[in-house]
Design a protein around this motif. Structure first.
Motif, PDB file in Angstrom:
ATOM      1  N   LEU A   1       2.823  14.234  10.901  1.00 34.47           N
ATOM      2  CA  LEU A   1       4.044  13.525  11.291  1.00 34.47           C
ATOM      3  C   LEU A   1       3.701  12.227  12.022  1.00 34.47           C
ATOM      4  N   SER A   2       2.718  12.306  12.928  1.00 29.87           N
ATOM      5  CA  SER A   2       2.361  11.126  13.719  1.00 29.87           C
ATOM      6  C   SER A   2       1.654  10.076  12.876  1.00 29.87           C
ATOM      7  N   THR A   3       0.852  10.505  11.902  1.00 31.84           N
ATOM      8  CA  THR A   3       0.224   9.542  10.997  1.00 31.84           C
ATOM      9  C   THR A   3       1.292   8.831  10.167  1.00 31.84           C
ATOM     10  N   ALA A   4       2.261   9.579   9.652  1.00 28.85           N
ATOM     11  CA  ALA A   4       3.359   8.951   8.904  1.00 28.85           C
ATOM     12  C   ALA A   4       4.114   7.971   9.797  1.00 28.85           C
ATOM     13  N   TRP A   5       4.339   8.348  11.048  1.00 24.38           N
ATOM     14  CA  TRP A   5       5.000   7.454  12.017  1.00 24.38           C
ATOM     15  C   TRP A   5       4.172   6.192  12.243  1.00 24.38           C
ATOM     16  N   GLY A   6       2.863   6.367  12.477  1.00 24.70           N
ATOM     17  CA  GLY A   6       2.007   5.210  12.721  1.00 24.70           C
ATOM     18  C   GLY A   6       1.969   4.255  11.552  1.00 24.70           C
ATOM     19  N   LEU A   7       1.987   4.783  10.330  1.00 25.98           N
ATOM     20  CA  LEU A   7       1.979   3.932   9.139  1.00 25.98           C
ATOM     21  C   LEU A   7       3.346   3.291   8.900  1.00 25.98           C
ATOM     22  N   ALA A   8       4.422   4.076   9.027  1.00 24.74           N
ATOM     23  CA  ALA A   8       5.760   3.556   8.741  1.00 24.74           C
ATOM     24  C   ALA A   8       6.149   2.452   9.707  1.00 24.74           C
ATOM     25  N   ARG A   9       5.757   2.563  10.969  1.00 26.19           N
ATOM     26  CA  ARG A   9       6.147   1.515  11.922  1.00 26.19           C
ATOM     27  C   ARG A   9       5.389   0.216  11.664  1.00 26.19           C
TER      28      ARG A   9
ATOM     29  N   MET B   1       0.837  -1.196   0.000  1.00 24.71           N
ATOM     30  CA  MET B   1       0.000   0.000   0.000  1.00 24.71           C
ATOM     31  C   MET B   1       0.875   1.250   0.000  1.00 24.71           C
ATOM     32  N   ARG B   2       0.534   2.209  -0.857  1.00 24.68           N
ATOM     33  CA  ARG B   2       1.207   3.509  -0.892  1.00 24.68           C
ATOM     34  C   ARG B   2       0.255   4.560  -0.331  1.00 24.68           C
ATOM     35  N   VAL B   3       0.744   5.354   0.616  1.00 27.27           N
ATOM     36  CA  VAL B   3      -0.097   6.357   1.268  1.00 27.27           C
ATOM     37  C   VAL B   3       0.600   7.702   1.206  1.00 27.27           C
ATOM     38  N   ALA B   4      -0.141   8.740   0.824  1.00 26.21           N
ATOM     39  CA  ALA B   4       0.335  10.116   0.898  1.00 26.21           C
ATOM     40  C   ALA B   4      -0.251  10.765   2.149  1.00 26.21           C
ATOM     41  N   VAL B   5       0.592  11.463   2.882  1.00 22.75           N
ATOM     42  CA  VAL B   5       0.151  12.270   4.016  1.00 22.75           C
ATOM     43  C   VAL B   5       0.458  13.716   3.665  1.00 22.75           C
ATOM     44  N   ILE B   6      -0.556  14.566   3.670  1.00 22.60           N
ATOM     45  CA  ILE B   6      -0.404  15.959   3.258  1.00 22.60           C
ATOM     46  C   ILE B   6      -0.510  16.859   4.482  1.00 22.60           C
ATOM     47  N   GLY B   7       0.606  17.478   4.835  1.00 23.32           N
ATOM     48  CA  GLY B   7       0.680  18.331   6.016  1.00 23.32           C
ATOM     49  C   GLY B   7       1.528  17.673   7.079  1.00 23.32           C
ATOM     50  N   ALA B   8       2.608  18.345   7.498  1.00 21.56           N
ATOM     51  CA  ALA B   8       3.548  17.760   8.453  1.00 21.56           C
ATOM     52  C   ALA B   8       3.539  18.504   9.780  1.00 21.56           C
ATOM     53  N   GLY B   9       2.331  18.876  10.226  1.00 26.31           N
ATOM     54  CA  GLY B   9       2.180  19.239  11.622  1.00 26.31           C
ATOM     55  C   GLY B   9       2.188  17.974  12.458  1.00 26.31           C
ATOM     56  N   ILE B  10       1.801  18.080  13.709  1.00 23.02           N
ATOM     57  CA  ILE B  10       1.914  16.907  14.580  1.00 23.02           C
ATOM     58  C   ILE B  10       1.002  15.777  14.124  1.00 23.02           C
ATOM     59  N   ALA B  11      -0.186  16.073  13.591  1.00 25.67           N
ATOM     60  CA  ALA B  11      -1.075  14.998  13.134  1.00 25.67           C
ATOM     61  C   ALA B  11      -0.480  14.289  11.926  1.00 25.67           C
TER      62      ALA B  11
END
Length: 366
Positions: free
Chosen positions: A13-21, A1-11
């Motif tokens: 950054l944390s979503t990218a962290w939750g997905l990457a881990r 699965m490929r996911v784009a996260v748009i916006g690197a505020g805390i939500a």
């Protein structure tokens, strides 16, 4: 699965962290630097607290927030929480601080209450004559935003997240899962998460009936020399009570300044408008804090920073599914403390498809 996260505020950054881990291939877009000083997450420090007054659903979710932050500290190898506790300063029975204290009592959360004379002795920056009572809880403190962003960004890069900072997303095709940047670069993803804060309506205009961008500002100030030690050892101040303040204060911890903010100092505005600081804006912000603070005329404003937030009418967070996209707005003035937990919940919903569970948790109406 490929996911784009748009916006690197805390939500974001944390979503990218939750997905990457969990092994997901993530591309993170941010229109400016990370951290972005124009974003809601770009300031020095923000409050985490258990008291929520009438928003008891969020008060119950603070435990989830602390658990998520603990997981984040373990991953990045450092804690950026200053556990200094928080104060509720009541000026008369039944004011906003008193209601916050009652919320703690209703859910059995710990606090202790001091009469005016003892409160002024413990916290000499207070004006004793204006106080009804002051309550302290150890379950709160300051989250150091810029330190969190810096370390979390480094973790994301080490774990394979593609970071596209200084890259403004111009268009999101929610049905096709396509992201197009301002320079016409285009890419398609299986899922998209929009965590663009006050800029969200540019990418999801259909939510204009539910979300409103506001402009506010905070002031940093230097106290009189004889009060400097008291402020350095102070808890965060969650609520200053009274009838006109709606104020909060963060002490000067870990290199950050003494910060004053108030919900009374805000107006509707797009996130790219009215960002310049006005003459005497800092003095106007401090003016909301007398009472209950003494000697405010002796404080020197050192900086004023404008902020942009998106609010719902009832100040609950929002999560909406639009085609392949999940749009999250958790910046209604009190979203930062839930950032790590929001990221993990959004990641869960992206992978499980359980949008209803995400909405129920993030809106916190129970």
């Amino acid at each position: 699965m490929r996911v784009a996260v748009i916006g690197a505020g805390i939500a974001g950054l944390s979503t990218a962290w939750g997905l990457a881990r969990r092994g997901v291939e993530v591309t993170l877009y941010e229109q400016g630097p990370i951290p972005n000083p124009l974003g809601a997450s770009g300031d020095h420090h923000r409050i985490i607290r258990r008291a929520y007054g009438g928003h008891s659903g969020y008060q119950r979710r603070i435990t989830d927030a602390y658990l998520a932050w603990d997981a984040l500290w373990e991953d990045i190898g450092a804690s950026h929480l200053v556990p200094c506790g928080f104060l509720l300063i009541s000026q008369f029975p039944g004011d906003s601080a008193d209601r916050m204290r009652q919320g703690l009592a209703d859910l059995g959360d710990p606090y202790q209450t001091f009469p005016p004379d003892e409160a002024a002795r413990r916290y000499p920056y207070l004006d004793q004559s204006s106080l009804s009572e002051v309550s302290f809880s150890a379950e709160g403190g300051a989250l150091m935003c810029r330190m969190i962003s810096t370390d979390l960004l480094a973790w994301l890069k080490r774990h394979g997240v593609t970071v596209r900072d200084h890259t403004r997303v111009a268009v999101v095709d929610h049905e096709a899962g396509r992201v197009t940047t301002a320079t016409a670069d285009s890419d398609r993803f299986d899922r998209i998460v929009v965590t663009a804060g006050a800029w969200v309506l540019g990418l999801a205009p259909d939510l204009a009936a539910e979300l409103t961008p506001w402009r506010t500002a905070v002031a940093y100030a230097e106290p009189p020399a004889d009060l400097a030690d008291a402020w350095a050892a102070s808890p965060v101040i969650l609520d200053t009570g009274g009838a006109h303040s709606d104020g909060y204060i963060l002490p000067p911890v870990r290199g950050a300044g003494l910060k004053f903010g108030t919900g009374k100092h805000r107006y509707e505005s797009g996130p790219d408008q009215n960002r310049d600081v006005l003459p005497d804006e800092g003095a106007a912000i401090l003016g909301h804090f007398s009472p209950p603070f003494a000697r405010l005329g002796e404080y020197r404003v050192t900086d004023v920073v404008s902020c942009a937030y998106t609010f719902t009418a009832d100040e609950h967070f929002l999560a909406r599914r639009i085609g392949r996209s999940t749009v999250v707005s958790a910046c209604s003035g009190h979203g930062y403390k839930f950032g790590a937990a929001v990221g993990l919940r959004v990641a869960d919903a992206v992978l499980s498809g359980d949008d209803a569970a995400l909405a129920a948790w993030i809106e916190a109406r129970d």
